[in-house]
Enzyme design. Structure first.
Site, PDB file in Angstrom:
ATOM      1  N   LYS A  42      -4.208  -1.333  -9.124  1.00 43.08           N
ATOM      2  CA  LYS A  42      -3.922  -2.563  -8.364  1.00 43.08           C
ATOM      3  C   LYS A  42      -3.552  -3.674  -9.344  1.00 43.08           C
ATOM      4  CE  LYS A  42      -6.381  -3.979  -4.788  1.00 43.08           C
ATOM      5  NZ  LYS A  42      -7.643  -4.433  -4.152  1.00 43.08           N
TER       6      LYS A  42
HETATM    7  O1  G3P Z   1      -8.636  -6.059  -0.469  1.00 46.48           O
HETATM    8  C1  G3P Z   1      -8.582  -7.477  -0.602  1.00 46.48           C
HETATM    9  C2  G3P Z   1      -9.776  -8.066  -0.060  1.00 46.48           C
HETATM   10  O2  G3P Z   1     -10.925  -7.531  -0.656  1.00 46.48           O
HETATM   11  C3  G3P Z   1      -9.841  -9.544   0.006  1.00 46.48           C
HETATM   12  O3  G3P Z   1     -10.607  -9.739   1.126  1.00 46.48           O
HETATM   13  O4  G3P Z   1     -12.279 -10.690   2.572  1.00 46.48           O
HETATM   14  O5  G3P Z   1     -12.241 -11.307   0.146  1.00 46.48           O
HETATM   15  O6  G3P Z   1     -10.462 -12.137   1.682  1.00 46.48           O
HETATM   16  P1  G3P Z   1     -11.445 -11.053   1.379  1.00 46.48           P
END
Ligand code: G3P
Length: 221
Positions: free
Chosen positions: A87
């Site tokens: 990633k």
């Molecule tokens: O995969 C990306 C993700 O982990 C970000 O999510 O919930 O931290 O905005 P969040």
């Protein structure tokens, strides 16, 4: 749309791999930090659990050359195969790293995407997946679902091979709407995956069926 689990929690993943048709796992430094274990401990656990499903691991280097070295190090240290995706955040150095990593035969997932143009540039740089952050967009009065829809449409229009891996969800409705936009994949927390697969009416219906079946279903199995 296929489902991936956006968690590195081993208990959650064990449960999911037991019954949910997930196609892989995505991690990032925030997700790893929540488990309070270093990568040297968590990676072997993840590798064993995911088997031949996808494993997306985020690089933390800021220079392209270091991202490449990091991506190769994971591949070699943990004997990762075609199911491994490095990633890479869509920074200037990230875009530079993408073709370099692809050239080494390692799959790339472009991450931390907030605009359709960032996704298109990443696709042109050879990313296999682009990961737009839906909820983080919604939280800044932008429109995560629309951005996902635009990316899906562009990729189709231009005949690119890149898939859309929508990420960052806080509601089931966001997941529902990215699937209606034609996103090829979504990576989702354990909590939201649980919420989207369950419904109290399903549980009630099953309870009623069990009651009605009493004494009537006498076929041995
Ligand atoms: O995969 C990306 C993700 O982990 C970000 O999510 O919930 O931290 O905005 P969040």
């Amino acid at each position: 749309m296929i489902y991936l689990a956006d968690t590195a929690n081993i208990d959650e993943l064990k449960q999911l791999f037991n019954y949910f048709p997930i196609e892989g796992v995505t991690t990032n430094p925030t997700i790893i930090a929540m488990e309070k274990k270093p990568m040297s401990v968590i990676m072997p656990e993840l590798v064993e659990l995911v088997g031949d499903k996808m494993l997306h691991v985020q690089m933390i280097s800021s220079k392209a050359e270091d991202m490449l070295r990091e991506a190769i190090a994971y591949k070699e240290k943990f004997a990762l195969g075609d199911n491994y995706f490095a990633k890479i955040p869509v920074t200037m150095e990230g875009y530079k790293a993408m073709p370099m990593i692809k050239k080494q035969g390692i799959n790339v997932t472009a991450t931390a995407i907030f605009t359709q143009q960032q996704a298109l540039v990443a696709a042109r740089a050879g990313a296999d997946w682009v990961a737009p952050y839906v909820n983080r967009l919604d939280n800044i009065s932008s429109h995560g679902i629309e951005v996902v829809g635009n990316i899906v449409e562009n990729i189709k229009q231009f005949g690119l091979k890149t898939g859309v891996l929508a990420a960052s969800f806080k509601t089931v409705d966001q997941v529902h709407r990215v699937s209606m936009m034609g996103s090829q994949a979504a990576t989702i927390s354990f909590e939201i995956l649980e919420r989207l697969r369950s419904h109290p009416m399903t549980d009630m219906s099953v309870e009623w069926f069990e009651k009605d079946a009493e004494g009537l279903y006498d076929i041995d199995f």
